[in-house]
Design an enzyme around this catalytic site. Structure first.
Site, mmCIF file in Angstrom:
data_model
loop_
_atom_site.group_PDB
_atom_site.id
_atom_site.type_symbol
_atom_site.label_atom_id
_atom_site.label_comp_id
_atom_site.label_asym_id
_atom_site.label_seq_id
_atom_site.Cartn_x
_atom_site.Cartn_y
_atom_site.Cartn_z
ATOM 1 N N ASP A 179 4.115 -1.534 16.950
ATOM 2 C CA ASP A 179 4.563 -2.149 17.792
ATOM 3 C C ASP A 179 2.838 -1.479 18.711
ATOM 4 O O ASP A 179 2.195 -1.072 18.959
ATOM 5 C CB ASP A 179 5.437 -1.957 19.047
ATOM 6 N N HIS A 180 1.773 -2.999 18.344
ATOM 7 C CA HIS A 180 0.311 -2.331 18.641
ATOM 8 C C HIS A 180 -0.429 -2.124 19.295
ATOM 9 O O HIS A 180 -0.930 -1.756 19.852
ATOM 10 C CB HIS A 180 -0.811 -3.341 17.477
ATOM 11 N N HIS A 242 6.813 -5.687 22.126
ATOM 12 C CA HIS A 242 5.567 -5.315 23.421
ATOM 13 C C HIS A 242 6.631 -5.334 24.583
ATOM 14 O O HIS A 242 5.827 -3.997 25.331
ATOM 15 C CB HIS A 242 4.730 -6.604 23.145
#
Ligand code: NAP
Length: 495
Positions: A179-180, A242
């Protein structure tokens, strides 16, 4: 193993794709450039199109040069790259890949350590992982890790199915679900701000905080991702992962220690404490939007339904606003408002923590409306924190004025915060899974989101498109807060 300069082979499936080009190659280069990678690493690119090693190295070099806007003078970096073309559904080719990895292991002394990075469409995840195991590529003397991109499933059931599939070949602790957002400097900073400042943690609860707002807005439309996005929408693309991850970091209890397991278990507790939303409550808690035509950054843009590969009658949401309640002792009664969307006024991700008003306004005689205290965490593109206080208006008899204490992380010359992917790749090489999502988090997030998408998919939004491109979303999003006596704080406070 030297944990600071990890040695490993990285196999990138989908090495000619957009993610590899824009994010992965430049991030590996940055790690190399900063001396975080020893010379003992090699990268093997896999995709179908036929390229020689030299052509691939040239491609990697161009990707890095484009991303960093500078020429590479030293080509030793790209000499670590190899290309192995095959269709991942072709079982026979895995044996050749296995031979190549064994050779590279010897050449680069990588001790059998392997990262398999799946930068490909999710429908291939199960096939690739099962073949990696059946063809013996995961049987190595070193460690093996699997990195998976989003989306992890389409709903709880499909995510669970996918998880069962990949768990046949990799144990949970070997799976690094990207999950950047968790690699972003200021998202990581949430924890530090909360747990290393004596002035915040005592106030971090329903006695002193009135509401928390998280906005993640984009100015871009769907670009060339229409085919994917029209089946996904903002709820699955942004909220399930996110946005809920940011909620979890803001709301979790202080972990006993800053270890992967301790932090993850606190995050999971938050996700489990989210008040479930039943089908008939969706309208009460959530708002969906889809952009029409409008003006973004001074340019006229088309509506979502006119975009490439988007159904002209699409019912897909490009905007979501929601009110989340966390039913535990700390947060009972405090709404967490989230909103995210495409084609909005500005690109920005920001968290606003609004504190409760002082118990009694002593300044009412001077007709002063005291501003609430706000703690703003700027995630991107600005990185920093602002604390809004009230001070005395200079010279005027006891009149108040808002003042801001500002700390800007990326304004200081010379500080170039590393890209999220750079940090996450490095974490993965070092075996630190803290900033990756555990299956329990994925499961709890889908379980929360599923009833909302079920309702939205089965009922046509009669008012779509319901917000103009370049705006901050549909009016119903403002109404969501107004009915609780709140309002969205503007992206720029001074507006
Ligand atoms: P992409 O540009 O479409 O790239 C797909 C890659 O897979 C290409 O290298 C393609 O190369 C290869 N490929 C396709 N079918 C193949 C097959 N049967 N066998 C072997 N290789 C095959 O996709 P992307 O944008 O890089 O995205 C990759 C993954 O990351 C997806 O899961 C996506 O959701 C996720 N993701 C991407 C981004 C982003 O910024 N791009 C952001 C977040 C998540 P050939 O055509 O040469 O085979």
């Amino acid at each position: 193993m030297n944990n600071m300069n990890p040695k490993s082979l990285i196999v990138i499936f989908g090495a000619t794709g957009d993610l590899a080009k824009r994010k992965l190659f430049p991030s590996i280069y940055q790690l190399y450039e900063k001396g975080k990678l020893s010379e003992e690493f090699a990268v093997v690119g896999v995709a179908r199109r036929p390229l020689s090693n030299d052509e691939f190295r040239n491609y990697v070099r161009q990707s890095v040069e484009n991303a960093l806007r500078q020429e590479l003078s030293d080509l030793s970096f790209v000499s670590h790259f190899y290309y192995h073309p095959f269709d991942v559904t072709d079982i026979a080719s895995y044996q050749q890949l296995k031979t190549l990895l064994a050779q590279l292991d010897e050449t680069y002394h990588t001790d059998g350590n392997r990262i398999f990075y799946l930068a490909m469409a999710p429908e291939f995840f199960g096939t690739i992982t099962s073949r990696l195991k059946s063809e013996g590529l995961t049987a190595t003397n070193g460690w093996k890790r699997l990195v998976i991109e989003k989306p992890f499933g389409h709903d709880f059931r499909s995510a669970q199915q996918l998880n069962v599939e990949i768990r046949q070949s990799f144990a949970e602790h070997e799976i690094y679900r990207i999950d950047h957002y968790l690699g972003k400097e200021m998202v990581q900073n949430i924890e530090v701000i909360r747990f290393s400042n004596a002035i915040f943690e005592p106030l971090w609860n329903n006695r002193f905080i009135s509401n928390i707002q998280i906005t993640s807005s984009e100015t871009l439309g769907v670009e060339d991702r229409g085919r994917y996005y029209d089946h996904s929408g903002a709820l699955r693309d942004m909220v399930q992962n996110h946005m809920l991850q940011m909620v979890a970091l803001l709301a979790m209890e202080p972990p006993i220690k800053l270890t992967t397991d301790d932090i993850r278990s606190e995050k999971v507790k938050v996700l489990r404490a989210l008040r479930p939303i039943s089908h008939d409550e969706v309208d009460q808690y959530f708002v969906r939007g889809q952009y029409g035509r409008g003006i973004v950054n001074g340019k006229e843009v088309i509506s979502y339904r006119e975009e490439n590969n988007v159904d002209p009658n699409s019912n897909t949401e490009t905007f979501v606003a929601g009110k989340l309640m966390i039913d535990n002792f700390r947060w009972a009664g405090v709404p967490f408002y989230i909103r995210t969307g495409k084609r909005m006024t500005e690109k920005s991700t920001k968290i606003v923590v609004q504190f409760k008003d002082v118990p009694m306004n002593l300044y009412y005689r001077t007709n002063e409306k005291i501003q609430p205290n706000l703690l703003i965490i700027h995630i991107q593109p600005d990185e920093g924190i602002t604390l809004h206080l009230n001070g005395k208006k200079s010279g005027e008899n006891m009149k108040t004025t808002p003042i801001e204490l500002d700390y800007c992380n990326n304004c200081i010359d010379g500080i170039n915060t590393p890209e999220a992917y750079e940090k996450l790749l490095y974490d993965c090489m070092r075996g630190d899974a803290t900033n990756f999502t555990h299956w329990d988090e994925v499961a709890a997030s889908w379980q929360f989101v599923d009833p909302i998408s079920e309702v939205w998919e089965s009922t046509k939004a009669a008012d779509f498109p319901n917000y103009e491109a370049g705006s901050m979303g549909p009016k119903a999003s403002d109404a969501l807060l107004e009915k609780d006596g709140f309002r969205w704080w503007p992206i720029h406070y001074h507006q």
